[in-house]
Write a protein that holds these residues in place. Sequence first.
Motif, PDB file in Angstrom:
ATOM      1  N   ASP A 102       0.828  -1.224   0.000  1.00 23.98           N
ATOM      2  CA  ASP A 102       0.000   0.000   0.000  1.00 23.98           C
ATOM      3  C   ASP A 102       0.857   1.267   0.000  1.00 23.98           C
ATOM      4  OD1 ASP A 102      -2.207  -1.609   0.117  1.00 23.98           O
ATOM      5  OD2 ASP A 102      -2.641  -1.255   2.237  1.00 23.98           O
ATOM      6  N   THR A 103       2.111   1.143   0.431  1.00 24.69           N
ATOM      7  CA  THR A 103       2.982   2.333   0.474  1.00 24.69           C
ATOM      8  C   THR A 103       3.329   2.821  -0.929  1.00 24.69           C
ATOM      9  OG1 THR A 103       5.032   1.034   0.466  1.00 24.69           O
ATOM     10  CG2 THR A 103       4.082   1.588   2.641  1.00 24.69           C
ATOM     11  N   GLY A 104       3.269   1.907  -1.922  1.00 21.82           N
ATOM     12  CA  GLY A 104       3.640   2.274  -3.288  1.00 21.82           C
ATOM     13  C   GLY A 104       5.141   2.397  -3.474  1.00 21.82           C
ATOM     14  N   LEU A 105       5.929   1.999  -2.465  1.00 24.89           N
ATOM     15  CA  LEU A 105       7.392   2.126  -2.523  1.00 24.89           C
ATOM     16  C   LEU A 105       8.034   0.770  -2.784  1.00 24.89           C
ATOM     17  CD1 LEU A 105       7.811   4.414   0.632  1.00 24.89           C
ATOM     18  CD2 LEU A 105       7.684   5.151  -1.758  1.00 24.89           C
ATOM     19  N   THR A 106       9.241   0.792  -3.363  1.00 22.17           N
ATOM     20  CA  THR A 106       9.952  -0.464  -3.612  1.00 22.17           C
ATOM     21  C   THR A 106      10.534  -0.988  -2.296  1.00 22.17           C
ATOM     22  OG1 THR A 106      12.061   0.637  -4.003  1.00 22.17           O
ATOM     23  CG2 THR A 106      10.622   0.327  -5.916  1.00 22.17           C
ATOM     24  N   PRO A 107      10.677  -2.311  -2.170  1.00 20.06           N
ATOM     25  CA  PRO A 107      11.310  -2.865  -0.960  1.00 20.06           C
ATOM     26  C   PRO A 107      12.708  -2.287  -0.720  1.00 20.06           C
ATOM     27  CG  PRO A 107      10.266  -4.611  -2.246  1.00 20.06           C
ATOM     28  CD  PRO A 107      10.189  -3.363  -3.076  1.00 20.06           C
ATOM     29  N   VAL A 108      13.442  -2.001  -1.807  1.00 17.69           N
ATOM     30  CA  VAL A 108      14.800  -1.463  -1.663  1.00 17.69           C
ATOM     31  C   VAL A 108      14.767  -0.072  -1.039  1.00 17.69           C
ATOM     32  CG1 VAL A 108      16.836  -0.644  -2.942  1.00 17.69           C
ATOM     33  CG2 VAL A 108      15.784  -2.830  -3.553  1.00 17.69           C
ATOM     34  N   MET A 109      13.858   0.797  -1.496  1.00 18.18           N
ATOM     35  CA  MET A 109      13.768   2.144  -0.924  1.00 18.18           C
ATOM     36  C   MET A 109      13.380   2.075   0.560  1.00 18.18           C
ATOM     37  SD  MET A 109      11.472   5.481  -2.014  1.00 18.18           S
ATOM     38  CE  MET A 109      12.656   6.400  -2.986  1.00 18.18           C
ATOM     39  N   MET A 110      12.393   1.223   0.879  1.00 19.99           N
ATOM     40  CA  MET A 110      11.971   1.095   2.280  1.00 19.99           C
ATOM     41  C   MET A 110      13.101   0.538   3.138  1.00 19.99           C
ATOM     42  SD  MET A 110       7.941  -0.011   2.201  1.00 19.99           S
ATOM     43  CE  MET A 110       8.022  -1.319   0.986  1.00 19.99           C
ATOM     44  N   ARG A 111      13.802  -0.464   2.605  1.00 21.37           N
ATOM     45  CA  ARG A 111      14.934  -1.050   3.337  1.00 21.37           C
ATOM     46  C   ARG A 111      15.977   0.015   3.652  1.00 21.37           C
ATOM     47  NH1 ARG A 111      18.939  -4.248  -0.365  1.00 21.37           N
ATOM     48  NH2 ARG A 111      19.479  -2.070  -0.802  1.00 21.37           N
ATOM     49  N   ASP A 112      16.357   0.776   2.630  1.00 20.42           N
ATOM     50  CA  ASP A 112      17.419   1.769   2.824  1.00 20.42           C
ATOM     51  C   ASP A 112      17.005   2.864   3.804  1.00 20.42           C
ATOM     52  OD1 ASP A 112      19.009   0.361   1.149  1.00 20.42           O
ATOM     53  OD2 ASP A 112      18.956   1.772  -0.536  1.00 20.42           O
ATOM     54  N   ILE A 113      15.739   3.299   3.727  1.00 23.26           N
ATOM     55  CA  ILE A 113      15.282   4.363   4.645  1.00 23.26           C
ATOM     56  C   ILE A 113      15.274   3.856   6.085  1.00 23.26           C
ATOM     57  CG2 ILE A 113      13.264   5.766   5.320  1.00 23.26           C
ATOM     58  CD1 ILE A 113      12.783   6.274   2.321  1.00 23.26           C
ATOM     59  N   VAL A 114      14.846   2.616   6.295  1.00 27.08           N
ATOM     60  CA  VAL A 114      14.861   2.057   7.662  1.00 27.08           C
ATOM     61  C   VAL A 114      16.300   1.966   8.181  1.00 27.08           C
ATOM     62  CG1 VAL A 114      14.425  -0.012   9.056  1.00 27.08           C
ATOM     63  CG2 VAL A 114      12.675   0.799   7.478  1.00 27.08           C
ATOM     64  N   TYR A 168      16.479  10.448   5.539  1.00 33.09           N
ATOM     65  CA  TYR A 168      16.031   9.344   6.400  1.00 33.09           C
ATOM     66  C   TYR A 168      14.824   9.838   7.181  1.00 33.09           C
ATOM     67  CZ  TYR A 168      18.488  11.934  10.091  1.00 33.09           C
ATOM     68  OH  TYR A 168      18.898  12.918  10.958  1.00 33.09           O
ATOM     69  N   GLY A 169      14.125   8.921   7.871  1.00 33.20           N
ATOM     70  CA  GLY A 169      12.943   9.319   8.644  1.00 33.20           C
ATOM     71  C   GLY A 169      11.670   8.836   7.973  1.00 33.20           C
ATOM     72  N   ALA A 170      10.683   9.722   7.874  1.00 33.02           N
ATOM     73  CA  ALA A 170       9.352   9.348   7.373  1.00 33.02           C
ATOM     74  C   ALA A 170       9.415   8.759   5.969  1.00 33.02           C
ATOM     75  CB  ALA A 170       8.439  10.570   7.375  1.00 33.02           C
ATOM     76  N   MET A 171       8.705   7.647   5.774  1.00 32.78           N
ATOM     77  CA  MET A 171       8.597   7.074   4.428  1.00 32.78           C
ATOM     78  C   MET A 171       7.885   8.071   3.516  1.00 32.78           C
ATOM     79  SD  MET A 171       9.885   4.034   4.107  1.00 32.78           S
ATOM     80  CE  MET A 171      10.658   2.905   5.271  1.00 32.78           C
ATOM     81  N   PRO A 172       8.392   8.281   2.309  1.00 29.22           N
ATOM     82  CA  PRO A 172       7.736   9.234   1.398  1.00 29.22           C
ATOM     83  C   PRO A 172       6.456   8.656   0.799  1.00 29.22           C
ATOM     84  CG  PRO A 172       9.639   8.240   0.327  1.00 29.22           C
ATOM     85  CD  PRO A 172       9.620   7.705   1.726  1.00 29.22           C
ATOM     86  N   VAL A 173       5.644   9.551   0.248  1.00 27.26           N
ATOM     87  CA  VAL A 173       4.411   9.169  -0.447  1.00 27.26           C
ATOM     88  C   VAL A 173       4.689   9.277  -1.945  1.00 27.26           C
ATOM     89  CG1 VAL A 173       1.998   9.821  -0.885  1.00 27.26           C
ATOM     90  CG2 VAL A 173       2.974  10.065   1.431  1.00 27.26           C
ATOM     91  N   PRO A 174       4.396   8.235  -2.737  1.00 22.12           N
ATOM     92  CA  PRO A 174       4.608   8.356  -4.188  1.00 22.12           C
ATOM     93  C   PRO A 174       3.826   9.542  -4.753  1.00 22.12           C
ATOM     94  CG  PRO A 174       4.171   6.070  -3.594  1.00 22.12           C
ATOM     95  CD  PRO A 174       3.913   6.894  -2.366  1.00 22.12           C
ATOM     96  N   LEU A 175       4.423  10.237  -5.699  1.00 19.00           N
ATOM     97  CA  LEU A 175       3.815  11.442  -6.262  1.00 19.00           C
ATOM     98  C   LEU A 175       2.415  11.176  -6.805  1.00 19.00           C
ATOM     99  CD1 LEU A 175       3.974  14.416  -7.124  1.00 19.00           C
ATOM    100  CD2 LEU A 175       5.178  13.682  -9.186  1.00 19.00           C
ATOM    101  N   GLU A 176       2.228  10.038  -7.473  1.00 19.85           N
ATOM    102  CA  GLU A 176       0.907   9.741  -8.057  1.00 19.85           C
ATOM    103  C   GLU A 176      -0.153   9.599  -6.969  1.00 19.85           C
ATOM    104  OE1 GLU A 176       0.125   9.996 -11.284  1.00 19.85           O
ATOM    105  OE2 GLU A 176       2.205  10.673 -11.437  1.00 19.85           O
ATOM    106  N   ASP A 177       0.210   8.984  -5.837  1.00 20.93           N
ATOM    107  CA  ASP A 177      -0.733   8.843  -4.717  1.00 20.93           C
ATOM    108  C   ASP A 177      -1.054  10.216  -4.117  1.00 20.93           C
ATOM    109  OD1 ASP A 177      -0.414   6.199  -5.214  1.00 20.93           O
ATOM    110  OD2 ASP A 177       0.557   5.681  -3.316  1.00 20.93           O
ATOM    111  N   TYR A 178      -0.040  11.074  -4.063  1.00 15.39           N
ATOM    112  CA  TYR A 178      -0.237  12.416  -3.505  1.00 15.39           C
ATOM    113  C   TYR A 178      -1.204  13.224  -4.364  1.00 15.39           C
ATOM    114  CZ  TYR A 178       0.837  17.177  -1.938  1.00 15.39           C
ATOM    115  OH  TYR A 178       0.748  18.466  -1.484  1.00 15.39           O
ATOM    116  N   LYS A 179      -1.106  13.065  -5.683  1.00 12.35           N
ATOM    117  CA  LYS A 179      -2.018  13.785  -6.581  1.00 12.35           C
ATOM    118  C   LYS A 179      -3.474  13.444  -6.268  1.00 12.35           C
ATOM    119  CE  LYS A 179       1.160  14.172 -10.536  1.00 12.35           C
ATOM    120  NZ  LYS A 179       1.462  13.694 -11.892  1.00 12.35           N
ATOM    121  N   VAL A 180      -3.723  12.180  -5.949  1.00 12.59           N
ATOM    122  CA  VAL A 180      -5.080  11.751  -5.590  1.00 12.59           C
ATOM    123  C   VAL A 180      -5.518  12.430  -4.292  1.00 12.59           C
ATOM    124  CG1 VAL A 180      -6.500   9.753  -4.932  1.00 12.59           C
ATOM    125  CG2 VAL A 180      -4.788   9.531  -6.762  1.00 12.59           C
ATOM    126  N   GLN A 181      -4.604  12.498  -3.325  1.00 12.86           N
ATOM    127  CA  GLN A 181      -4.920  13.129  -2.044  1.00 12.86           C
ATOM    128  C   GLN A 181      -5.196  14.622  -2.208  1.00 12.86           C
ATOM    129  OE1 GLN A 181      -5.699  11.883   0.778  1.00 12.86           O
ATOM    130  NE2 GLN A 181      -5.881  13.858   1.805  1.00 12.86           N
TER     131      GLN A 181
END
Length: 440
Positions: A22-34, A109-122
């Motif tokens: 649901d985050t819309g992020l790749t496992p690699v991006m989430m791994r690196d941010i954590v 580092y810190g908060a996981m980002p929101v994909p731009l396309e998801d943000y447009k919907v918000q």
Amino acid sequence: MNMQVTDNSTAFAPPALRKLTDTGLTPVMMRDIVLKTIFRKNVEQISEIAKAVCLPIPLTTELIDMLRDQNLLQATGTLHATSSSEMGFQLTDGGKARALDALSQSEYYGAMPVPLEDYKVQVKRQSIRDIKLTRDMLEASMGHLILPDGLIDQLGPAVGSGRSVLMYGPPGNGKSSIAEGIRAAMGDNIYVPHALAYAGQVITVFDPIVHSPIMATETPEQTSLRRASSKFDTRYLLCQRPTVMTGGELNLSMLDLNYNAVSRTYQASLQLKSTGGVFIVDDLGRQEEPPQALINRWIVPMEVNYDILALQSGEKFEVPFDTLVVFSTNFHPNEIFDQAALRRIFFKVKIDGPNQEQFLKIFAMVAKKKGVPLDEASLIHMLKKKYPTIDNIYANYHPVFLCDQIKAICEFEGIPYQMTPDFIDRAWENLYVREEKIVH
């Protein structure tokens, strides 16, 4: 300010995250941010890590398990008695090496980002163009101002439409205060992401100078429970509709992404930070950039509701432009804009100085607030002797200026605050500088 405003922020809340995809992020991006977050913030427990990366605890637990499987993270083997006996975790040597490698590519580092396309919907969910602004709301936000007749009639439809507004007129008549009142009239709250993700890059959006979070008062147990099963996506913060106010310091570079070459991170442009809110350009014509150049930068976004930004690589992409732009200038619009630009600014509102009756009302209100007793002889002297020298042109800033001058005179003379024709004369000397040639 006490205003009754209906806040439908719960109606357009970004949906809560139920699974990692649901985050819309790749496992690699989430791994690196954590990994970077654990390395930089020195957090050990899952609840701390979840709070730092702004994910629910179940999803953070999944990420921790994934990192342990990849031998990047290991349990410390100690339980922390202070926090529900949570297990602690730390980076392995491989985890530290991966964190350092990731930091060399981007310091984010810190908060996981929101994909731009998801943000447009918000942004569509909480658009400023859908705001319901009534006469009562606008009048309540400007109740402290004495406004020219009919001004609310003109401003109301302009602000309610979420379209651009140009306020013009002589200096010192409250254009800046009116712009602030427009912002205050918005009243409700929206969701602002900590950061956005696009093409593998992270762009930070939340800015404490621009965004004012709505802090919920909760017990630690409620906070922990909320993070475990939140009602909305915790990568966003609930904030007041934002206001960006700029003056003579505004330049075109502020309207583009700001790339920090040292940390290799991007910061959102000013108008991207103002999404869902108000962008006030005060004192238009005082900037280094010509007013026409500034307005040209906004013409397309104001018409099509999106803006074009560029990464360091040169790649261009669209971001939402959902902002009420309020331009304020002391110049006549025809002096600083061509007709094409003026046509695209949807509402033009002239803010004139007060007439004599309005001026006296303002003067009486200011004098009372400043503790300076009114004196009829002094007021008649000012109206009959002083104002004719400037063609009886009254301005909203004059009462504040003159009363402050009179207070300073009284304090210097060591007497109670009082108004006399002589003090009016002395105060007037500082209101205008006499035209004279200085011999060098």
